[in-house]
Write a protein that holds these residues in place. Sequence first.
Motif, PDB file in Angstrom:
ATOM      1  N   LEU A  44       4.303  -5.817  26.376  1.00  0.00           N
ATOM      2  CA  LEU A  44       3.966  -6.371  27.687  1.00  0.00           C
ATOM      3  C   LEU A  44       2.299  -5.641  28.039  1.00  0.00           C
ATOM      4  O   LEU A  44       1.625  -6.442  28.394  1.00  0.00           O
ATOM      5  N   LEU A  45       1.989  -4.612  27.617  1.00  0.00           N
ATOM      6  CA  LEU A  45       0.558  -4.080  27.832  1.00  0.00           C
ATOM      7  C   LEU A  45      -0.473  -4.825  27.045  1.00  0.00           C
ATOM      8  O   LEU A  45      -1.318  -5.075  27.745  1.00  0.00           O
ATOM      9  N   ALA A  46      -0.073  -5.155  25.753  1.00  0.00           N
ATOM     10  CA  ALA A  46      -1.069  -5.970  25.195  1.00  0.00           C
ATOM     11  C   ALA A  46      -1.522  -7.433  25.821  1.00  0.00           C
ATOM     12  O   ALA A  46      -2.468  -7.785  25.427  1.00  0.00           O
ATOM     13  N   ALA A  47      -0.869  -7.858  26.581  1.00  0.00           N
ATOM     14  CA  ALA A  47      -0.980  -8.976  27.234  1.00  0.00           C
ATOM     15  C   ALA A  47      -1.921  -8.994  28.609  1.00  0.00           C
ATOM     16  O   ALA A  47      -1.995  -9.812  29.364  1.00  0.00           O
ATOM     17  N   HIS A  48      -2.203  -7.786  29.279  1.00  0.00           N
ATOM     18  CA  HIS A  48      -2.214  -7.458  30.479  1.00  0.00           C
ATOM     19  C   HIS A  48      -4.083  -7.516  30.451  1.00  0.00           C
ATOM     20  O   HIS A  48      -4.396  -6.742  29.479  1.00  0.00           O
ATOM     21  N   PRO A  49      -4.696  -8.033  31.305  1.00  0.00           N
ATOM     22  CA  PRO A  49      -6.062  -8.114  31.450  1.00  0.00           C
ATOM     23  C   PRO A  49      -7.013  -6.761  31.665  1.00  0.00           C
ATOM     24  O   PRO A  49      -7.912  -6.412  31.577  1.00  0.00           O
ATOM     25  N   TRP A  50      -6.053  -5.794  32.325  1.00  0.00           N
ATOM     26  CA  TRP A  50      -6.685  -4.408  32.560  1.00  0.00           C
ATOM     27  C   TRP A  50      -7.871  -4.524  33.446  1.00  0.00           C
ATOM     28  O   TRP A  50      -8.803  -3.835  32.997  1.00  0.00           O
ATOM     29  N   PRO A  51      -7.971  -4.885  34.510  1.00  0.00           N
ATOM     30  CA  PRO A  51      -9.037  -4.923  35.351  1.00  0.00           C
ATOM     31  C   PRO A  51      -9.264  -3.567  36.029  1.00  0.00           C
ATOM     32  O   PRO A  51     -10.696  -3.347  36.057  1.00  0.00           O
ATOM     33  N   GLY A  52      -8.502  -2.747  35.945  1.00  0.00           N
ATOM     34  CA  GLY A  52      -8.930  -1.326  36.308  1.00  0.00           C
ATOM     35  C   GLY A  52      -9.031  -0.350  35.176  1.00  0.00           C
ATOM     36  O   GLY A  52      -9.000   0.786  35.237  1.00  0.00           O
ATOM     37  N   ASN A  53      -9.222  -0.834  33.706  1.00  0.00           N
ATOM     38  CA  ASN A  53      -9.474  -0.119  32.773  1.00  0.00           C
ATOM     39  C   ASN A  53      -8.416   1.062  32.332  1.00  0.00           C
ATOM     40  O   ASN A  53      -7.237   0.973  32.808  1.00  0.00           O
ATOM     41  N   VAL A  54      -9.016   2.136  31.877  1.00  0.00           N
ATOM     42  CA  VAL A  54      -8.080   3.157  31.215  1.00  0.00           C
ATOM     43  C   VAL A  54      -7.520   3.803  32.566  1.00  0.00           C
ATOM     44  O   VAL A  54      -6.276   4.258  32.477  1.00  0.00           O
ATOM     45  N   ARG A  55      -8.003   3.848  33.691  1.00  0.00           N
ATOM     46  CA  ARG A  55      -7.269   4.448  34.843  1.00  0.00           C
ATOM     47  C   ARG A  55      -6.019   3.681  35.125  1.00  0.00           C
ATOM     48  O   ARG A  55      -4.767   4.166  35.419  1.00  0.00           O
ATOM     49  N   GLU A  56      -6.033   2.405  35.160  1.00  0.00           N
ATOM     50  CA  GLU A  56      -5.229   1.398  35.566  1.00  0.00           C
ATOM     51  C   GLU A  56      -4.059   1.428  34.424  1.00  0.00           C
ATOM     52  O   GLU A  56      -2.689   1.860  34.778  1.00  0.00           O
ATOM     53  N   LEU A  57      -4.376   1.576  33.122  1.00  0.00           N
ATOM     54  CA  LEU A  57      -3.275   1.859  32.063  1.00  0.00           C
ATOM     55  C   LEU A  57      -2.578   3.175  32.255  1.00  0.00           C
ATOM     56  O   LEU A  57      -1.314   3.085  31.835  1.00  0.00           O
ATOM     57  N   ARG A  58      -3.161   4.119  32.655  1.00  0.00           N
ATOM     58  CA  ARG A  58      -2.863   5.490  32.662  1.00  0.00           C
ATOM     59  C   ARG A  58      -1.708   5.277  33.899  1.00  0.00           C
ATOM     60  O   ARG A  58      -0.479   5.979  33.893  1.00  0.00           O
ATOM     61  N   ASN A  59      -1.871   4.790  34.909  1.00  0.00           N
ATOM     62  CA  ASN A  59      -1.150   4.809  36.103  1.00  0.00           C
ATOM     63  C   ASN A  59       0.047   3.814  35.808  1.00  0.00           C
ATOM     64  O   ASN A  59       1.248   4.075  36.399  1.00  0.00           O
ATOM     65  N   ALA A  60      -0.053   2.602  35.054  1.00  0.00           N
ATOM     66  CA  ALA A  60       1.147   1.780  34.588  1.00  0.00           C
ATOM     67  C   ALA A  60       1.935   2.673  33.766  1.00  0.00           C
ATOM     68  O   ALA A  60       3.253   2.621  33.790  1.00  0.00           O
ATOM     69  N   VAL A  61       1.485   3.199  32.779  1.00  0.00           N
ATOM     70  CA  VAL A  61       2.342   4.289  32.018  1.00  0.00           C
ATOM     71  C   VAL A  61       2.956   5.059  32.679  1.00  0.00           C
ATOM     72  O   VAL A  61       4.436   5.356  32.437  1.00  0.00           O
ATOM     73  N   GLU A  62       2.713   5.883  33.832  1.00  0.00           N
ATOM     74  CA  GLU A  62       3.312   7.147  34.583  1.00  0.00           C
ATOM     75  C   GLU A  62       4.295   6.161  35.488  1.00  0.00           C
ATOM     76  O   GLU A  62       5.345   6.690  35.617  1.00  0.00           O
ATOM     77  N   ARG A  63       4.078   5.054  35.949  1.00  0.00           N
ATOM     78  CA  ARG A  63       4.980   4.108  36.727  1.00  0.00           C
ATOM     79  C   ARG A  63       5.984   3.816  35.864  1.00  0.00           C
ATOM     80  O   ARG A  63       7.236   3.799  36.323  1.00  0.00           O
ATOM     81  N   ALA A  64       5.907   3.207  34.666  1.00  0.00           N
ATOM     82  CA  ALA A  64       6.866   3.012  33.825  1.00  0.00           C
ATOM     83  C   ALA A  64       7.776   4.160  33.335  1.00  0.00           C
ATOM     84  O   ALA A  64       9.012   3.927  33.410  1.00  0.00           O
ATOM     85  N   LEU A  65       7.290   5.319  33.237  1.00  0.00           N
ATOM     86  CA  LEU A  65       8.051   6.290  32.741  1.00  0.00           C
ATOM     87  C   LEU A  65       9.092   6.901  33.884  1.00  0.00           C
ATOM     88  O   LEU A  65      10.330   7.254  33.869  1.00  0.00           O
ATOM     89  N   ALA A  66       8.348   6.860  35.413  1.00  0.00           N
ATOM     90  CA  ALA A  66       9.303   6.955  36.340  1.00  0.00           C
ATOM     91  C   ALA A  66      10.558   5.930  36.599  1.00  0.00           C
ATOM     92  O   ALA A  66      11.651   6.386  36.937  1.00  0.00           O
TER      93      ALA A  66
END
Length: 442
Positions: free
Chosen positions: A332-354
Amino acid sequence: MPLRPGGPLLSLDPRTGALRQRKYRVEVLTGAAAGTALELSGQVLVGSGAEAQLRLNDAAVSRMHLELVPKPEGIRVRDLGSTNGTQIAGARLTEALIEEEAVLVLGATRLRVTIAEENLGRPQALPNFGPAIGESPAMRQLFGVLARVAPSDSTVMLLGETGTGKDVLTRALHEASHRRNQPLVVVDCAAVAANLIESDLFGHVKGSFTGAVSDRTGAFEQADGGTLFLDEVGELPLELQPRLLRVLERGTVRRVGDTRDRSVDVRVVAATHRNLEAMVRSGTFREDLYFRLAVVTLQVPSLKERGGDVKLLAEHFARARGAELPEGFLELLAAHPWPGNVRELRNAVERALALFPGGHRRLGLGDDEARSQVIGAALERASAPGVQGERERVLAVLEACGGNQTLAAKKLGMARGTLISRLEQYGVKRPRKGSESEPSGG
């Protein structure tokens, strides 16, 4: 660029990606000390006194006659009020910048100062720089340059979108330098109220303005011996830029309301998401300050430009929390455009783990249900409703704060520069400054 250089001065050739090292030398041509030569790695005092680094046995030379300071643009020569003066090309000088080579005359002594550049080639690509990691060619090349630049005192300018990790790279740069045991001071130029940023940078003395109830040490003095990170330097008010330029040129700082200068030894790292060259052309950023800061200018790629690093980074963030990503999440991550860059990716990972602390199969979720929850929660910015919801929240908080961007950013839990970037993304014109007397820190 160094205020008082303690290491080699490096610059980056933007055309070839090669590093160039400038070497500075002074040689005594005539007089009792003829044949003496000295490499300039910092301020050198020339005179007949015992405290002079280059001591001349010449009756016409004052005890503290001349100062030589290597700078990225040349060697700054300053006569220190000598009795008989310093001459260059037959004329008496007070202060001059030597860009290649010159002969100075002090009494019966002649000095030759020269500048030579050595091509160090393109740095070797590296898989990481401190805690920053990446497999993409752009990041590996960036890490290689940073590793070569770190031991020097050259100023580094990091350009890149918000959230690309410029702050992480700055901390790694500091830790890899000879200043690692000295302070790293961060000033977010976008997060400090315009009427307070001068005090934040340079300090003030008691009574210098309303509210100055005691002396304050500014960021330059706090960072003395260490590194000063000027984040979002493109937000620095135009009227304050000459002050910053003078500090960079002189290596001294004067507190607001003070009458004396204080010497500082600081390595400066600057960062911005703005196009400073365009700002120079429009007159909103001083050209001379830009060139003082842009000694080694590095572009930090956005996450969409380093798509191959998404999986690597996501797994790294998960391991840092002692966890594993939910099954199928990487796809799922590979298909995301990431407008928020690495910071958005880190937040997405933390939300997924929660959401899925044991992986969705352990929770008994089917693939479709898991995918829906992940997209709706961990990647909420991937869909238009998520963006719209965030936009409405940001604008609502800004309206509740009466247009005060500093206060709104604090309530939203983000830097003022981030709030400004969001408003630009939404196509919303920034409100006129209201009462922004409350700083958000920094």
